[in-house]
Design an enzyme around this catalytic site. Sequence first.
Site, mmCIF file in Angstrom:
data_model
loop_
_atom_site.group_PDB
_atom_site.id
_atom_site.type_symbol
_atom_site.label_atom_id
_atom_site.label_comp_id
_atom_site.label_asym_id
_atom_site.label_seq_id
_atom_site.Cartn_x
_atom_site.Cartn_y
_atom_site.Cartn_z
ATOM 1 N N ASP A 43 1.019 -1.336 0.399
ATOM 2 C CA ASP A 43 -0.338 -0.178 -0.380
ATOM 3 C C ASP A 43 1.378 1.304 0.122
ATOM 4 O OD1 ASP A 43 -2.690 -1.122 -0.234
ATOM 5 O OD2 ASP A 43 -2.757 -1.349 1.936
ATOM 6 N N GLY A 44 1.599 1.212 0.857
ATOM 7 C CA GLY A 44 2.928 2.402 1.006
ATOM 8 C C GLY A 44 3.253 2.540 -0.580
ATOM 9 N N ASN A 111 -3.845 9.310 1.123
ATOM 10 C CA ASN A 111 -4.199 8.836 2.694
ATOM 11 C C ASN A 111 -4.827 10.261 3.308
ATOM 12 O OD1 ASN A 111 -3.834 5.461 2.720
ATOM 13 N ND2 ASN A 111 -1.873 6.143 3.293
ATOM 14 N N GLU A 112 -3.712 10.574 3.326
ATOM 15 C CA GLU A 112 -3.872 11.818 4.573
ATOM 16 C C GLU A 112 -3.270 12.784 3.910
ATOM 17 O OE1 GLU A 112 -1.009 10.483 5.684
ATOM 18 O OE2 GLU A 112 -3.084 8.658 5.555
ATOM 19 N N ARG A 136 -4.607 23.744 18.845
ATOM 20 C CA ARG A 136 -3.521 23.444 19.554
ATOM 21 C C ARG A 136 -2.823 22.244 20.242
ATOM 22 N NH1 ARG A 136 -2.296 29.403 21.379
ATOM 23 N NH2 ARG A 136 0.157 28.413 21.457
#
Length: 259
Positions: A43-44, A111-112, A136
């Site tokens: 997947d990477g 992904n993100e 924060r």
Amino acid sequence: MKYKIFASTTPQTEPVLNKLRAVLKTWQAVENGYEYVFVLGGDGFFVSTLANYNCDSCKVVGINTGHIGFYTSFNGDDLDENFISKLTSFEFKKINLLEVKTKNHSFLVLNELAVYTNTAYPINIFIDDNHWESYRGSGLLIGPRTGSTALAKSAKGAVIFPNVDVVQIIELNPLLHPNQITIQSPIILPMQTKVEFRIKKAFKAEQFPNFYADGIKLDLKNEDTSISFQLVLSRSMFHASLKTKDFIDKLKSTFIKQS
């Protein structure tokens, strides 16, 4: 048929690559104008190859040679004399990616997008132009459904099943005190939602947050910054099972261990 192959350089990929080339011997390998793109790896590798590789209407086929295969439909054992006939009979669909826009750049995320800060630097979050909160903490994650089994899961985000096209925002270790309390839970937003992060220029450059799109660091200057996010439909078409049972089987084999 015309095709192009992207293959990882891991030792376990090479025999699968040779097997695929043999199966595709009647097809034509080209650099441009291809109808199929084959991605061999885990997947990477799939994410790093295709997050911003968005060819018009080409069909993307993932073949897993790694450990996790949420983006892949096949493995080396599937590359037999029936592979081409199975492949051409499958339905390919466009998927939703997260479009990320800064002042000077626009790119796609599978992904993100991760925001990290070691100074709990304030980040103002807007949802459809409405101020949501001033966050924060250690950082934020935002991503589409496809990223829910990646870094988002490690950060205690929701695992989102296929056919649920949403945006997820996750807070990482929010700073909490009587005058600073945020939602703390993952937020799931409809696919049409526009999200924006606004960050003021830091007094010192090293205080400014770092930004990573699918693991790749973005070169953003220390200045007043606005980053917007919205789901968009990919130009490429993908084959991955959208059946609930197939997704459950992958989740169980990857994450769930029970005696």
